[in-house]
Design a protein around this motif. Structure first.
Motif, PDB file in Angstrom:
ATOM      1  N   ARG A 277      38.699  36.667   8.698  1.00  0.00           N
ATOM      2  CA  ARG A 277      37.771  35.946   9.557  1.00  0.00           C
ATOM      3  C   ARG A 277      36.623  35.386   8.726  1.00  0.00           C
ATOM      4  O   ARG A 277      36.305  35.898   7.649  1.00  0.00           O
ATOM      5  N   THR A 278      35.981  34.370   9.230  1.00  0.00           N
ATOM      6  CA  THR A 278      34.873  33.748   8.504  1.00  0.00           C
ATOM      7  C   THR A 278      33.743  34.754   8.319  1.00  0.00           C
ATOM      8  O   THR A 278      33.363  35.469   9.248  1.00  0.00           O
ATOM      9  N   ASN A 279      33.220  34.835   7.102  1.00  0.00           N
ATOM     10  CA  ASN A 279      32.081  35.714   6.822  1.00  0.00           C
ATOM     11  C   ASN A 279      30.978  34.911   6.134  1.00  0.00           C
ATOM     12  O   ASN A 279      31.133  33.727   5.843  1.00  0.00           O
ATOM     13  N   LYS A 280      29.881  35.578   5.857  1.00  0.00           N
ATOM     14  CA  LYS A 280      28.713  34.896   5.299  1.00  0.00           C
ATOM     15  C   LYS A 280      28.816  34.672   3.799  1.00  0.00           C
ATOM     16  O   LYS A 280      27.924  34.077   3.192  1.00  0.00           O
ATOM     17  N   ASP A 281      29.905  35.198   3.174  1.00  0.00           N
ATOM     18  CA  ASP A 281      30.126  34.998   1.744  1.00  0.00           C
ATOM     19  C   ASP A 281      28.890  35.408   0.944  1.00  0.00           C
ATOM     20  O   ASP A 281      28.323  34.635   0.168  1.00  0.00           O
ATOM     21  N   GLN A 282      28.453  36.648   1.155  1.00  0.00           N
ATOM     22  CA  GLN A 282      27.225  37.126   0.525  1.00  0.00           C
ATOM     23  C   GLN A 282      27.285  37.035  -0.999  1.00  0.00           C
ATOM     24  O   GLN A 282      28.325  37.293  -1.609  1.00  0.00           O
TER      25      GLN A 282
END
Length: 433
Positions: A277-282
């Motif tokens: 799922r789409t994440n914030k790509d920390q």
């Protein structure tokens, strides 16, 4: 009356048929039972979850006496790091100033400060993570990276923060307070291992000065079922879609739509959870560690002895290990207990073990003698290994299955070497040639 004698057998037969039918449904489609006992699951989560200050506590304590002699405080009846941390929760009027950066001399002046206790992390964390172990007293300080915390035992108005990566030294000023509790820690029953801080390939590392003996352990392990993790990790309340199951040799893979995937390897007893799922790509350390902690909570694994071990910035992988007497456990492949990795903005991966040490069992195994750090390095070089490829050395315990029972493991003391980016046991490296 004649018919009544058939009632019980008929009822039992029906019950067996219903039970078998439900078992088949559950086995072929775990989604049908993923929402069961949610309240029980919540209670269990609360029981095993530990706060951030617990999971992200430093993993080593070193005492420097008035003459500059240094020893590692090894846990016996008390946890040395935990006892020191208890004295760090009441700081007032906190402020920070930078004393130096990129100065090895200033770094080692503070790292070797007489009359101090130094707490160390396996790799740098952010100030916001350190803030967790100080009862939120550092929340207004700049979010610098920190590897070590130096607490003077003779000055109640200052402490120091060090960053191994750029030799930064920060001085934290606090309101004067009593040092009695901190000095009382030194009176506790710790084993003291002579040590010193030296450079290895340009990076600070704690060297053990003499050979030492460590006790092997035997542990009863906790074996969690696959169903437990399927229920926790694939319980997507936003979707009522079914979970599919694929089996191939020793690998079982559960998938929910195209977003979540959970695979178990029965041979290695490892689980891998992939979240597409789409994440914030920390990118920054704070957000990565916070996200990783949330994944630990979702996993529901007991965190009683689990600690943050290191963060690899190049792969954005956070590693956690189970600790015994203050030393980490390494499995044969170098893995720890849990690792989480952010791959990109649409993929995260969580790897974990299904077996974890739970209860120590008395053992008559004799102590194992391990060489000093410099001896380890010298022998490795003599066996053909390149010293410049040695990133770090760590005392730890190797995970070995016990032949008498699948529920028992042996923890064998050894040196562990981060060589060319991979953790390997010193014994296996020496015996390879």
């Amino acid at each position: 009356m004649r018919f009544s004698k058939y009632i019980i057998p008929i009822a039992l037969t029906i019950a067996v048929i219903v039970s078998l039918t439900l078992s088949v449904v559950i086995w072929t489609n775990p989604a049908n039972y993923k929402n069961r006992q949610n309240s029980t699951q919540t209670n269990q989560t609360q029981a095993v979850t530990k706060p951030k200050r617990y999971v992200y506590s430093p993993t080593q304590a070193i005492h420097t006496d008035e003459s500059g002699n240094q020893v590692i405080l090894v846990n016996r009846l008390a946890n040395s790091v935990a006892e020191v941390q208890k004295t760090m929760r009441g700081y007032q009027n906190v402020s920070l100033k930078t004393l130096s950066t990129k100065s090895e001399d200033k770094y080692f002046q503070i790292a070797n400060r007489p009359n101090s206790i130094m707490l160390s992390y396996g790799s740098p964390v952010s100030m916001k993570i350190v803030n967790e172990i100080t009862n939120k007293k550092f929340k207004k300080l700049p979010n610098h990276s920190v590897t070590r915390i130096v607490l003077p035992t003779d000055d109640s108005s200052k402490l120091y923060l060090l960053n191994d990566q750029n030799f930064a030294v920060y001085q934290v000023n606090v309101k004067k307070h009593s040092l009695k509790a901190l000095n009382d820690v030194l009176k506790m029953n710790f084993r003291r291992v002579p040590a010193s801080i030296q450079l290895l390939n340009g990076r600070p590392m704690v060297y053990v000065r003499n050979q030492l003996q460590l006790q092997p352990y035997k542990y009863l392990i906790d074996r969690q079922s696959e169903d437990y993790y399927v229920s926790r990790l694939l319980n997507n309340r936003e979707s009522q879609s079914s979970t599919t199951v694929k089996r191939r040799k020793n690998l079982v893979t559960y998938s929910e739509q195209n977003n979540l995937q959970l695979a178990f390897d029965s041979k290695t007893r490892m689980g891998t959870f992939s979240d597409f799922r789409t994440n914030k790509d920390q990118r920054n350390v704070t957000s990565v560690l916070n996200d990783s902690y949330n994944q630990l909570v979702d996993l529901g694994l007991s965190l009683d002895s689990v600690r943050f071990f290191n963060y690899d910035t190049s792969t954005r992988t956070v590693m956690y290990r189970t600790f015994v007497e203050g030393f980490p456990i390494f499995r044969q492949n170098g893995f720890g207990t849990i690792s989480s990795q952010i791959l990109n903005s649409s993929a995260k991966r969580l790897k974990f073990t299904l077996d974890n040490p739970e209860v120590p069992i008395p053992t008559d195994q004799s102590y194992r003698t391990l060489p000093a750090t410099e001896t380890v390095i010298r022998r490795l070089v003599a066996h053909g290994y390149q010293q410049k490829a040695i990133k770090q050395l760590q005392l730890g315990y190797g995970w070995r299955r016990d032949k008498s029972s699948q529920l028992l493991i042996n923890l064998i003391p050894d040196w562990y070497v981060n060589y060319q980016g991979h953790w390997r046991s010193y014994s296996s490296m020496i015996n390879q040639y």
